[in-house]
Design an enzyme around this catalytic site. Sequence first.
Site, short mmCIF file in Angstrom:
data_model
loop_
_atom_site.label_atom_id
_atom_site.label_comp_id
_atom_site.label_asym_id
_atom_site.label_seq_id
_atom_site.Cartn_x
_atom_site.Cartn_y
_atom_site.Cartn_z
N ASN A 166 52.93 -8.34 6.08
CA ASN A 166 51.77 -8.94 5.42
C ASN A 166 51.95 -10.46 5.48
OD1 ASN A 166 49.83 -9.78 3.34
ND2 ASN A 166 49.88 -7.66 2.63
N HIS A 195 41.67 7.50 0.64
CA HIS A 195 40.41 7.05 0.01
C HIS A 195 39.17 7.59 0.73
CE1 HIS A 195 42.37 3.32 -2.13
NE2 HIS A 195 42.69 4.48 -2.69
N CYS A 239 18.98 20.12 2.05
CA CYS A 239 18.49 20.80 0.85
C CYS A 239 17.65 19.88 -0.03
CB CYS A 239 19.66 21.37 0.04
SG CYS A 239 20.57 20.14 -0.92
N ALA A 252 49.83 -8.23 11.21
CA ALA A 252 50.39 -6.96 11.65
C ALA A 252 50.40 -6.83 13.18
CB ALA A 252 49.58 -5.82 11.04
N VAL A 311 38.86 3.54 5.11
CA VAL A 311 37.88 4.59 5.36
C VAL A 311 37.40 4.55 6.81
CG1 VAL A 311 37.17 4.78 2.94
CG2 VAL A 311 36.01 3.11 4.42
P1 OAD Z 1 43.13 -5.76 -0.04
O1 OAD Z 1 41.93 -6.47 0.47
O2 OAD Z 1 43.34 -5.70 -1.51
O3 OAD Z 1 44.42 -6.40 0.62
C1 OAD Z 1 44.48 -6.68 1.98
C2 OAD Z 1 45.88 -7.14 2.30
O4 OAD Z 1 45.96 -7.31 3.71
C3 OAD Z 1 46.26 -8.48 1.67
O5 OAD Z 1 47.55 -8.35 1.09
C4 OAD Z 1 46.32 -9.44 2.85
O6 OAD Z 1 47.31 -10.45 2.67
C5 OAD Z 1 46.69 -8.51 3.97
N1 OAD Z 1 46.28 -8.93 5.33
C6 OAD Z 1 45.20 -9.64 5.70
N2 OAD Z 1 45.17 -9.81 7.04
C7 OAD Z 1 46.27 -9.17 7.53
C8 OAD Z 1 46.80 -8.98 8.84
N3 OAD Z 1 46.21 -9.47 9.92
N4 OAD Z 1 47.95 -8.27 8.96
C9 OAD Z 1 48.57 -7.76 7.85
N5 OAD Z 1 48.12 -7.92 6.60
C10 OAD Z 1 46.98 -8.61 6.44
O7 OAD Z 1 43.08 -4.30 0.62
P2 OAD Z 1 43.82 -2.97 0.16
O8 OAD Z 1 45.14 -3.23 -0.45
O9 OAD Z 1 43.74 -2.02 1.29
O10 OAD Z 1 39.47 0.88 -2.59
O11 OAD Z 1 42.81 -2.48 -0.97
C11 OAD Z 1 42.97 -1.21 -1.49
C12 OAD Z 1 41.67 -0.68 -1.99
O12 OAD Z 1 40.98 -1.64 -2.81
C13 OAD Z 1 40.64 -0.35 -0.93
O13 OAD Z 1 40.89 0.88 -0.29
C14 OAD Z 1 39.38 -0.29 -1.75
C15 OAD Z 1 39.56 -1.54 -2.57
O14 OAD Z 1 38.90 -1.57 -3.80
C16 OAD Z 1 38.37 1.47 -3.04
O15 OAD Z 1 37.25 1.11 -2.73
C17 OAD Z 1 38.65 2.61 -3.96
#
Ligand code: OAD
Length: 283
Positions: free
Chosen positions: A247, A151, A182, A265, A135
């Site tokens: 990752n 999202h 409002c 990354a 976001v």
């Molecule tokens: P997560 O916190 O679930 O996963 C983050 C990922 O980033 C993990 O797999 C880590 O290993 C990886 N990671 C950490 N540091 C990194 C780096 N420097 N380079 C590359 N990878 C790295 O986050 P998301 O998968 O984005 O949704 O989570 C998805 C959704 O879950 C979010 O958008 C949010 C959350 O609940 C809502 O709120 C609806």
Amino acid sequence: MAPRDNFAPPSPTANLSYNSQSFMPNQAQNRAIAPELSTVVQKLRHARTVLVLTGAGISAESNVPTFRGEGGWWRSLNPADLATYSAFQRDPRLVWEWYDYRRGLIANASPNLAHRALAGLEGSAREVFIITQNVDDLHESAGSHRVVHIHGSIWRVTCLAEGKTYEDRRVPLPGLPPTCACGALLRPDVVWIGESLPAASRAQVEDYFHESWIDVALVIGTEATFSYIGDWALRAKRSGALLVEINPNPTVLTSYVDVKLQGKAGAILREINKSLSLDPPGI
Ligand code: OAD
């Protein structure tokens, strides 16, 4: 009422420290990763269309906490209290305190090497389409042009009475929970757990899949917890794209990808851009 600092994740920098296995751009590790990296570079060199799926991990190196990893929000906070519509109905002020705190963190964050390298990958002969679960708007700040926020955006608010959505970048917000002119309550224009994806964003993704022949799909910094992320990644692979995961850790997608680049990354994407002789600003 929870004071703002109660939202601080256990260790905001912890998710930057688990990289003993990570790809680092030094000689020894370059040798170890060279075959995988060179497969990706070769494919990207001739790619016209690149799909990128990003998650919280791509912003971790900008000091924006992830959700499930070390130091992630969901390690110390319960999503049912902060990221659902029923939590908002129950306690809009508490939910807004968490969002206001995160807005403060994101307002102070700058795009990192990974965001900048992806922006640098765009070119006259190469189109890059980013679907992000984040976001924040760090992809746009880095200079990427085609970004779909599946999202929503932490910088937009929606009036619960009128349904209109607009940008509000004030940090901190002057009063919590914020209200519309409002008088009605405003909510963050984000997708909460259990809610549908925004129809317009979903349509943009569908149009993209119908119109594009994807050469390479990069899945960066996401656990791929939500099925649509895995579905889009595998759809790209089925249609012929090289599917690459970047990752430091394994995810549910790892066993399906063609190439896994294990590490942070920023370092990996910088190395890819260097190998492609791309020179994004600031790298
Ligand atoms: P997560 O916190 O679930 O996963 C983050 C990922 O980033 C993990 O797999 C880590 O290993 C990886 N990671 C950490 N540091 C990194 C780096 N420097 N380079 C590359 N990878 C790295 O986050 P998301 O998968 O984005 O949704 O989570 C998805 C959704 O879950 C979010 O958008 C949010 C959350 O609940 C809502 O709120 C609806």
